[in-house]
Motif scaffolding. Structure first.
Motif, mmCIF file in Angstrom:
data_model
loop_
_atom_site.group_PDB
_atom_site.id
_atom_site.type_symbol
_atom_site.label_atom_id
_atom_site.label_comp_id
_atom_site.label_asym_id
_atom_site.label_seq_id
_atom_site.Cartn_x
_atom_site.Cartn_y
_atom_site.Cartn_z
ATOM 1 N N LEU A 61 -10.518 -40.299 -7.031
ATOM 2 C CA LEU A 61 -11.181 -40.780 -8.243
ATOM 3 C C LEU A 61 -11.966 -39.632 -8.866
ATOM 4 N N VAL A 62 -11.741 -39.399 -10.151
ATOM 5 C CA VAL A 62 -12.486 -38.368 -10.876
ATOM 6 C C VAL A 62 -13.221 -39.046 -12.021
ATOM 7 N N PHE A 63 -14.541 -38.938 -12.009
ATOM 8 C CA PHE A 63 -15.369 -39.523 -13.058
ATOM 9 C C PHE A 63 -15.877 -38.401 -13.968
ATOM 10 N N LEU A 64 -15.553 -38.492 -15.249
ATOM 11 C CA LEU A 64 -16.043 -37.528 -16.219
ATOM 12 C C LEU A 64 -17.252 -38.107 -16.938
ATOM 13 N N MET A 65 -18.193 -37.248 -17.286
ATOM 14 C CA MET A 65 -19.393 -37.654 -18.039
ATOM 15 C C MET A 65 -20.192 -38.727 -17.302
ATOM 16 N N GLY A 66 -20.298 -38.604 -15.990
ATOM 17 C CA GLY A 66 -20.963 -39.653 -15.227
ATOM 18 C C GLY A 66 -22.169 -39.211 -14.439
ATOM 19 N N VAL A 67 -22.692 -38.009 -14.705
ATOM 20 C CA VAL A 67 -23.794 -37.487 -13.895
ATOM 21 C C VAL A 67 -25.023 -38.387 -13.959
ATOM 22 N N VAL A 103 -14.287 -38.346 -5.935
ATOM 23 C CA VAL A 103 -14.402 -39.182 -4.741
ATOM 24 C C VAL A 103 -13.031 -39.272 -4.084
ATOM 25 N N GLY A 104 -12.977 -38.968 -2.800
ATOM 26 C CA GLY A 104 -11.710 -39.044 -2.088
ATOM 27 C C GLY A 104 -11.676 -38.111 -0.897
ATOM 28 N N LYS A 105 -10.727 -38.360 0.002
ATOM 29 C CA LYS A 105 -10.627 -37.550 1.216
ATOM 30 C C LYS A 105 -10.384 -36.073 0.922
ATOM 31 N N VAL A 106 -9.770 -35.780 -0.233
ATOM 32 C CA VAL A 106 -9.456 -34.383 -0.568
ATOM 33 C C VAL A 106 -10.717 -33.540 -0.710
ATOM 34 N N ASP A 114 -15.428 -47.122 2.044
ATOM 35 C CA ASP A 114 -16.035 -46.602 3.268
ATOM 36 C C ASP A 114 -17.230 -45.716 2.901
ATOM 37 N N PRO A 115 -18.413 -45.989 3.420
ATOM 38 C CA PRO A 115 -19.592 -45.169 3.097
ATOM 39 C C PRO A 115 -19.409 -43.691 3.446
ATOM 40 N N ASP A 116 -18.526 -43.414 4.416
ATOM 41 C CA ASP A 116 -18.301 -42.031 4.838
ATOM 42 C C ASP A 116 -17.210 -41.328 4.022
ATOM 43 N N MET A 117 -16.716 -41.990 2.958
ATOM 44 C CA MET A 117 -15.698 -41.363 2.118
ATOM 45 C C MET A 117 -16.278 -40.090 1.482
ATOM 46 N N PRO A 118 -15.609 -38.923 1.648
ATOM 47 C CA PRO A 118 -16.109 -37.681 1.035
ATOM 48 C C PRO A 118 -16.217 -37.815 -0.483
ATOM 49 N N ALA A 119 -17.254 -37.227 -1.031
ATOM 50 C CA ALA A 119 -17.474 -37.245 -2.482
ATOM 51 C C ALA A 119 -18.175 -35.946 -2.871
ATOM 52 N N ALA A 120 -17.966 -35.535 -4.105
ATOM 53 C CA ALA A 120 -18.541 -34.258 -4.543
ATOM 54 C C ALA A 120 -18.974 -34.320 -5.997
ATOM 55 N N LEU A 121 -20.014 -33.576 -6.291
ATOM 56 C CA LEU A 121 -20.402 -33.326 -7.678
ATOM 57 C C LEU A 121 -20.086 -31.855 -7.948
ATOM 58 N N VAL A 143 -6.462 -32.414 -6.113
ATOM 59 C CA VAL A 143 -6.731 -33.829 -6.417
ATOM 60 C C VAL A 143 -5.724 -34.764 -5.764
ATOM 61 N N THR A 144 -4.546 -34.249 -5.397
ATOM 62 C CA THR A 144 -3.615 -35.028 -4.569
ATOM 63 C C THR A 144 -3.163 -34.169 -3.401
ATOM 64 N N HIS A 145 -2.869 -34.813 -2.304
ATOM 65 C CA HIS A 145 -2.381 -34.125 -1.100
ATOM 66 C C HIS A 145 -1.642 -35.173 -0.282
ATOM 67 N N ARG A 146 -0.439 -34.856 0.132
ATOM 68 C CA ARG A 146 0.411 -35.845 0.800
ATOM 69 C C ARG A 146 -0.243 -36.462 2.027
ATOM 70 N N ASP A 147 -1.073 -35.698 2.725
ATOM 71 C CA ASP A 147 -1.708 -36.207 3.941
ATOM 72 C C ASP A 147 -2.968 -37.032 3.667
ATOM 73 N N TYR A 148 -3.408 -37.054 2.417
ATOM 74 C CA TYR A 148 -4.681 -37.718 2.100
ATOM 75 C C TYR A 148 -4.553 -38.827 1.063
ATOM 76 N N CYS A 149 -3.777 -38.607 0.017
ATOM 77 C CA CYS A 149 -3.654 -39.619 -1.037
ATOM 78 C C CYS A 149 -2.413 -39.350 -1.868
ATOM 79 N N SER A 150 -1.993 -40.357 -2.577
ATOM 80 C CA SER A 150 -0.788 -40.204 -3.401
ATOM 81 C C SER A 150 -1.028 -40.614 -4.848
ATOM 82 N N SER A 151 -2.288 -40.773 -5.234
ATOM 83 C CA SER A 151 -2.563 -41.130 -6.623
ATOM 84 C C SER A 151 -3.874 -40.515 -7.073
#
Length: 502
Positions: A167-173, A232-235, A189-196, A131-139
């Motif tokens: 960003l982690v969304f719980l109970m949001g399906v 949601v995030g580059k990670v 950015d529309p191309d921001m990686p996101a996952a379910l 959920v965090t990685h120095r090369d991608y995000c710091s929060s």
């Protein structure tokens, strides 16, 4: 006398992620108030004599309203009970634990909080997403995706976008489209990686990785079930590179283990270490006979026996428990030769510093009878402390071949018991269990009693020996037998079958 309430976080589902303190508290519970999202393996840790109160809550489906749950905790504690409020994940992370504490404080009820591992961290980790990685995000930001019906989101999407964090969304399906749209409309950015991430840390775990702009469409195409979380995030782009769970040999497989409860943990641990989700549903339990007069008399006359024969680990355990009750020294057995049916029984014997003089190459009653017949002498006195329903083949072989005196003493009963919390029949009808492991004919019989009406052709059974396989065959199961009647061999057979299954 006022009791006490413990708010216990059960973690995401994997029992290995349940805290040691949580397990300790749960095992002492007198009342358990539990949620729908608590993992099956955690539910199986609840004491058999505890009162169970299901307040299961899923999206739009509440067994009990929150205000009622709060009141139940107070009422049960006022009865003097040890009450465990068992919650999926962590009780304070969108678990409404704070609301439950408010009433406890108001009513003067003692309480403790046992934090749990949250799905916001563990489920991404099981999917190869840091959920965090120095090369991608710091929060990291954890947001509830749940909203009251008919109301708009009270989420500052613009602020979330500006953080440039994960960003982690719980109970949001159910609101996936609204969440993605809210992020896009505020500049993400529309191309921001996101996952379910679906059913994380279970055998049914899977993920759908796309972008914020395409995730909703991709989920609709592939289909999704709850529980699930949105990340949601580059990670998210690291998931394929960092995935590890899927590489375990039994990943994605759900195995039912049916050994007696006191013997189940080692088998389950071996399967879990290979990546399987293990559902422990002991089909039988063993209890010492209330009347142990015959065993007590045999212990008083122990010096008259030439052989002491054990046919199960439980038989060993009950025998030595009775020795202890009679204040007998282990040296009383110094002149007796020891025979065991197999390696599991020998292992239990070794706990008392004793090693068997005889163990057959094949771990069956018939093989033990033949091996013992070759070793014993006419006139020998043989003691066999075992289950009340013990197979008579062993005794028959001995008496047919030698003039021996046998004291075949029932020291424990086998009781068939199903689960009050989990519908085993439905699990197989839904096809959610890949294999069932049976380690005795008794467990097959117990399983059959607990699943009356099931089409047993749906059960893929892995059996530890010939007698066990024969019992499963009689029911019409699809049966396989391990190469050797040992736990390691059973695990190897399961792994072999799973690899063929793919």
């Amino acid at each position: 006398m006022t009791g006490k309430v413990w708010l216990v976080g059960a973690g995401p589902s994997d029992p290995g992620l349940f805290t040691r303190k949580g397990e300790q508290i749960l095992k002492q519970a007198e009342v358990v108030v539990y949620d729908a999202l608590v993992g099956q393996s955690i539910l199986n840790m609840i004491p058999e004599n505890a009162t169970l109160i299901n307040v299961g809550k899923r999206s739009c489906k509440h067994t009990m309203k929150q205000e009622q749950i709060n009141q139940v905790l107070v009422e049960e504690a006022k009865k003097g009970q040890r009450v465990v409020r068992l919650k999926g994940g962590d009780p304070f992370l969108f678990g409404r634990g704070g609301e439950e504490l408010e009433l406890l404080v108001k009513e003067g009820i003692p309480y403790e909080v046992v934090p749990g591992v949250t799905s916001a961290l563990s489920v991404p980790a099981y999917n190869g997403i840091p959920v965090t990685h120095r090369d991608y995000c710091s929060s990291l930001h954890i947001i509830t995706g749940h909203k009251r019906q008919g109301e708009s989101y009270n989420i500052d999407f613009e602020a979330l976008v500006r953080t440039k964090g994960t960003l982690v969304f719980l109970m949001g399906v159910s609101a996936l489209g609204d969440i993605c749209q809210g992020l896009l409309q505020t500049g993400m950015d529309p191309d921001m990686p996101a996952a379910l991430l679906i059913k994380g840390t279970t055998a049914a775990q899977r993920r759908i990785v796309a972008t914020v702009a395409t995730l909703k469409e991709e989920v609709e195409r592939q289909g999704a079930e709850t529980p699930a979380i949105i990340v949601v995030g580059k990670v998210c782009s690291l998931a394929e590179e960092f995935e590890w769970y899927e590489k375990l040999p039994l990943a994605g497989k759900k195995i039912l283990v049916t050994r007696p409860k006191e013997l189940i943990s080692e088998m389950s641990a071996k399967l879990r270490s290979a990546g399987a989700e293990v559902l422990e549903l002991p089909a039988i339990r063993t209890v010492p006979c209330e009347d142990q007069k015959r065993l007590v008399q045999a212990l008083k006359e122990i010096s008259t026996y030439q052989w002491l024969v054990f046919t199960s680990p439980t038989g060993v355990r009950v025998f030595f428990e009775e020795m202890d009750k009679q204040h007998m020294d282990i040296r009383a057995l110094c002149r007796i030769r020891l025979a065991v049916i197999g390696s599991g029984t020998a292992k239990e014997l070794k706990k008392h510093g004793l090693y068997p003089d005889l163990m057959p190459e094949e771990f069956y009653g018939e093989a033990l009878g033949k091996a013992l017949a070759e070793k014993c002498q006419d006139g020998d006195h043989i003691l066999i402390p075992r289950a009340a329903t013990g197979n008579q083949e062993l005794v028959q072989i001995l008496t047919d071949s030698k003039k021996v005196t046998i004291d075949d003493i029932a020291t424990y009963d086998t009781i068939y018991a199903g689960s009050a919390l989990i519908d085993e029949k439905q699990e197989f009808e839904n096809g959610s269990i890949d294999y069932a492991v049976f380690t005795s004919a008794s467990t097959v019989k117990g399983f059959a009693e607990a699943t009356n009406g099931l089409d047993y052709a749906k059960v893929h059974a892995v059996c530890i020996g010939r007698q066990t396989k024969a019992a499963a065959d009689t029911l019409g199961m699809q049966t396989e037998m391990s190469e050797k009647p040992t736990m390691d061999s059973v695990v190897e057979k399961v792994a072999e079958l799973c690899q063929k299954q793919g």
